[in-house]
Motif scaffolding. Structure first.
Motif, PDB file in Angstrom:
ATOM      1  N   ARG A  31       0.834  -1.195   0.000  1.00 61.24           N
ATOM      2  CA  ARG A  31       0.000   0.000   0.000  1.00 61.24           C
ATOM      3  C   ARG A  31       0.874   1.252   0.000  1.00 61.24           C
ATOM      4  O   ARG A  31       1.932   1.289   0.595  1.00 61.24           O
ATOM      5  N   GLY A  32       0.382   2.266  -0.692  1.00 60.76           N
ATOM      6  CA  GLY A  32       1.061   3.554  -0.698  1.00 60.76           C
ATOM      7  C   GLY A  32       2.073   3.740  -1.805  1.00 60.76           C
ATOM      8  O   GLY A  32       2.624   4.835  -1.962  1.00 60.76           O
ATOM      9  N   GLU A  33       2.348   2.716  -2.617  1.00 66.04           N
ATOM     10  CA  GLU A  33       3.318   2.846  -3.699  1.00 66.04           C
ATOM     11  C   GLU A  33       2.655   3.381  -4.967  1.00 66.04           C
ATOM     12  O   GLU A  33       1.468   3.189  -5.188  1.00 66.04           O
ATOM     13  N   THR A  34       3.468   4.054  -5.791  1.00 64.56           N
ATOM     14  CA  THR A  34       3.067   4.423  -7.140  1.00 64.56           C
ATOM     15  C   THR A  34       3.903   3.588  -8.093  1.00 64.56           C
ATOM     16  O   THR A  34       5.128   3.707  -8.115  1.00 64.56           O
ATOM     17  N   VAL A  35       3.243   2.715  -8.868  1.00 61.26           N
ATOM     18  CA  VAL A  35       3.943   1.707  -9.664  1.00 61.26           C
ATOM     19  C   VAL A  35       3.551   1.841 -11.130  1.00 61.26           C
ATOM     20  O   VAL A  35       2.363   1.902 -11.464  1.00 61.26           O
ATOM     21  N   ALA A  36       4.552   1.876 -12.012  1.00 58.34           N
ATOM     22  CA  ALA A  36       4.322   1.947 -13.455  1.00 58.34           C
ATOM     23  C   ALA A  36       4.546   0.588 -14.083  1.00 58.34           C
ATOM     24  O   ALA A  36       5.553  -0.069 -13.824  1.00 58.34           O
ATOM     25  N   LEU A  37       3.591   0.167 -14.913  1.00 59.23           N
ATOM     26  CA  LEU A  37       3.741  -1.034 -15.731  1.00 59.23           C
ATOM     27  C   LEU A  37       4.134  -0.599 -17.136  1.00 59.23           C
ATOM     28  O   LEU A  37       3.375   0.130 -17.795  1.00 59.23           O
ATOM     29  N   LEU A  38       5.299  -1.016 -17.586  1.00 56.45           N
ATOM     30  CA  LEU A  38       5.802  -0.623 -18.898  1.00 56.45           C
ATOM     31  C   LEU A  38       5.877  -1.837 -19.802  1.00 56.45           C
ATOM     32  O   LEU A  38       6.259  -2.921 -19.370  1.00 56.45           O
ATOM     33  N   GLY A  39       5.548  -1.637 -21.070  1.00 54.79           N
ATOM     34  CA  GLY A  39       5.650  -2.723 -22.032  1.00 54.79           C
ATOM     35  C   GLY A  39       5.176  -2.260 -23.391  1.00 54.79           C
ATOM     36  O   GLY A  39       4.343  -1.351 -23.500  1.00 54.79           O
ATOM     37  N   ALA A  40       5.710  -2.870 -24.429  1.00 62.15           N
ATOM     38  CA  ALA A  40       5.266  -2.555 -25.786  1.00 62.15           C
ATOM     39  C   ALA A  40       3.844  -3.082 -26.002  1.00 62.15           C
ATOM     40  O   ALA A  40       3.297  -3.817 -25.169  1.00 62.15           O
ATOM     41  N   ASN A  41       3.234  -2.694 -27.113  1.00 59.12           N
ATOM     42  CA  ASN A  41       1.915  -3.243 -27.448  1.00 59.12           C
ATOM     43  C   ASN A  41       1.998  -4.766 -27.523  1.00 59.12           C
ATOM     44  O   ASN A  41       2.908  -5.321 -28.143  1.00 59.12           O
ATOM     45  N   GLY A  42       1.065  -5.429 -26.865  1.00 61.98           N
ATOM     46  CA  GLY A  42       1.055  -6.884 -26.862  1.00 61.98           C
ATOM     47  C   GLY A  42       1.959  -7.508 -25.821  1.00 61.98           C
ATOM     48  O   GLY A  42       2.073  -8.740 -25.765  1.00 61.98           O
ATOM     49  N   ALA A  43       2.575  -6.681 -24.964  1.00 67.92           N
ATOM     50  CA  ALA A  43       3.492  -7.220 -23.954  1.00 67.92           C
ATOM     51  C   ALA A  43       2.761  -7.953 -22.839  1.00 67.92           C
ATOM     52  O   ALA A  43       3.336  -8.810 -22.170  1.00 67.92           O
ATOM     53  N   GLY A  44       1.482  -7.598 -22.623  1.00 69.84           N
ATOM     54  CA  GLY A  44       0.706  -8.251 -21.574  1.00 69.84           C
ATOM     55  C   GLY A  44       0.285  -7.342 -20.447  1.00 69.84           C
ATOM     56  O   GLY A  44      -0.442  -7.768 -19.544  1.00 69.84           O
ATOM     57  N   LYS A  45       0.680  -6.063 -20.487  1.00 76.55           N
ATOM     58  CA  LYS A  45       0.384  -5.206 -19.338  1.00 76.55           C
ATOM     59  C   LYS A  45      -1.113  -4.918 -19.179  1.00 76.55           C
ATOM     60  O   LYS A  45      -1.632  -4.928 -18.055  1.00 76.55           O
ATOM     61  N   SER A  46      -1.820  -4.677 -20.287  1.00 80.09           N
ATOM     62  CA  SER A  46      -3.265  -4.455 -20.174  1.00 80.09           C
ATOM     63  C   SER A  46      -3.989  -5.719 -19.738  1.00 80.09           C
ATOM     64  O   SER A  46      -4.981  -5.656 -19.000  1.00 80.09           O
ATOM     65  N   SER A  47      -3.502  -6.871 -20.159  1.00 77.36           N
ATOM     66  CA  SER A  47      -4.100  -8.133 -19.710  1.00 77.36           C
ATOM     67  C   SER A  47      -3.899  -8.322 -18.208  1.00 77.36           C
ATOM     68  O   SER A  47      -4.795  -8.819 -17.509  1.00 77.36           O
ATOM     69  N   ILE A  48      -2.744  -7.920 -17.698  1.00 73.02           N
ATOM     70  CA  ILE A  48      -2.503  -7.996 -16.259  1.00 73.02           C
ATOM     71  C   ILE A  48      -3.482  -7.088 -15.526  1.00 73.02           C
ATOM     72  O   ILE A  48      -4.092  -7.474 -14.516  1.00 73.02           O
ATOM     73  N   VAL A  49      -3.657  -5.862 -16.034  1.00 72.10           N
ATOM     74  CA  VAL A  49      -4.587  -4.916 -15.406  1.00 72.10           C
ATOM     75  C   VAL A  49      -6.009  -5.462 -15.423  1.00 72.10           C
ATOM     76  O   VAL A  49      -6.720  -5.448 -14.404  1.00 72.10           O
ATOM     77  N   ASN A  50      -6.453  -5.953 -16.578  1.00 72.94           N
ATOM     78  CA  ASN A  50      -7.835  -6.434 -16.698  1.00 72.94           C
ATOM     79  C   ASN A  50      -8.082  -7.660 -15.824  1.00 72.94           C
ATOM     80  O   ASN A  50      -9.151  -7.794 -15.206  1.00 72.94           O
ATOM     81  N   ALA A  51      -7.097  -8.557 -15.759  1.00 68.61           N
ATOM     82  CA  ALA A  51      -7.254  -9.735 -14.898  1.00 68.61           C
ATOM     83  C   ALA A  51      -7.250  -9.337 -13.433  1.00 68.61           C
ATOM     84  O   ALA A  51      -8.000  -9.885 -12.619  1.00 68.61           O
ATOM     85  N   ALA A  52      -6.398  -8.360 -13.084  1.00 63.95           N
ATOM     86  CA  ALA A  52      -6.339  -7.910 -11.696  1.00 63.95           C
ATOM     87  C   ALA A  52      -7.667  -7.300 -11.251  1.00 63.95           C
ATOM     88  O   ALA A  52      -8.061  -7.429 -10.089  1.00 63.95           O
TER      89      ALA A  52
END
Length: 305
Positions: A31-52
């Motif tokens: 709790r309390g962190e600011t975290v950036a998910l970085l990745g090219a298109n298709g890297a999986g970051k949006s899938s991680i967000v949607n699953a989370a």
């Protein structure tokens, strides 16, 4: 409980038909962190967000938001989200949409503070269909904050904003972090991640390639950049000791080098002056490109390298 992570992901695997989008990702965000998910298109970051967020059932793995299953955490008002393709109902006004969403919560964010925090005080009477891209993102932020959530999850939140709008948006995010909110955001803007995030998670091929502070991720790149102004010819710069690439715009020259000391000695031997000379460490963009373009291998301990 204070020790319960804001986001806890174990072995997350996401498949779209025969395509493996997320490959056994583990991610724990206090709790309390600011975290950036970085990745090219298709890297999986949006899938991680949607699953989370519980928007679909993963093929394998476990997700907990604030110690709860995603659906429970969202229903309890503990999570606010801005999705990359989020929409607003047409033929309505901003104030009407905001009132409708705030009524869903037993203890919504106080209206005056919410409007000021999101920067939409002047938009309440505006028709949703008349909003600019940046204004629309601001309204979506207000809706995400309506329940005063301790966890905020953002997917490409500044994609429709101009430079000024992006700066104002991240000033707001810093203020939320100072209030104790956890902010997790996926972005293509590496400068935003470098300037704003306490922690950077680089994703590629559905795996976590790097996880740490921006400084720690950049430190994985051994090279340096030598910059100076060069109004004359640039012949021979690429052949200098240690130089791996030559770039720059106009009179500005940027030499990527694996041996800054050898490069500088050779430059000083050839030139009487190096106006505007700077020697910098690797940028987050350089680190990102090296991490995401290097072939993935798996060590004997099963960890991606």
């Amino acid at each position: 409980m204070p020790d319960t992570p804001a986001l806890d992901i174990e072995g997350l695997t996401v498949r779209y038909g025969g395509t493996l989008a997320v490959d056994g990702v583990d991610l724990r965000i206090p709790r309390g962190e600011t975290v950036a998910l970085l990745g090219a298109n298709g890297a999986g970051k949006s899938s991680i967000v949607n699953a989370a967020l519980g928007l679909f059932r993963p093929a394998a793995g476990r997700v907990r938001l604030l110690g709860r299953a995603p659906a429970e955490a969202v229903a309890a008002g503990g999570v606010g989200a801005m999705l990359q393709h989020g929409g607003l109902p047409s033929e309505t006004r901003v104030g009407e949409v905001l009132t409708l969403v705030r009524r869903r919560y037993a203890d919504p964010w106080p209206l005056a503070d919410l409007l000021a925090t999101a920067g939409i005080e002047e938009l309440l009477g505006r028709e949703v269909d008349a909003l600019s891209g940046g204004q629309r993102q601001r309204v979506l932020l207000a809706l995400a904050l309506a329940g005063a959530p301790p966890l905020l999850v953002l997917d490409e939140p500044t994609s429709a904003m101009d430079v000024e709008g992006r700066q104002a948006f991240w000033t707001t995010m810093r203020g939320l972090a100072d209030r104790g909110h956890t902010v997790v955001f996926a972005t293509h803007h590496l400068d935003e991640a470098d300037a704003v995030a306490d922690r950077v998670v680089v994703v590629g091929g559905g795996r976590v390639l790097a996880d740490g502070s921006a400084a720690a991720v950049k430190s994985r790149i051994a090279g340096r950049t030598v910059r100076f102004r060069c109004p004359g010819p640039r012949d021979g710069l690429g052949a200098l000791p240690g130089v791996t690439a030559v770039g720059g715009v106009g009179e500005l020259v940027e030499l990527a080098t694996s041996d800054a000391e050898a490069t500088l000695r050779a430059l000083l031997a050839q030139r009487d002056a190096l106006p505007g000379l700077e020697v910098r460490g690797a940028t987050l963009e350089q680190a990102f490109l090296q991490l995401t373009t290097a072939p993935l291998t798996t060590a004997s301990d099963g960890v991606s390298r």
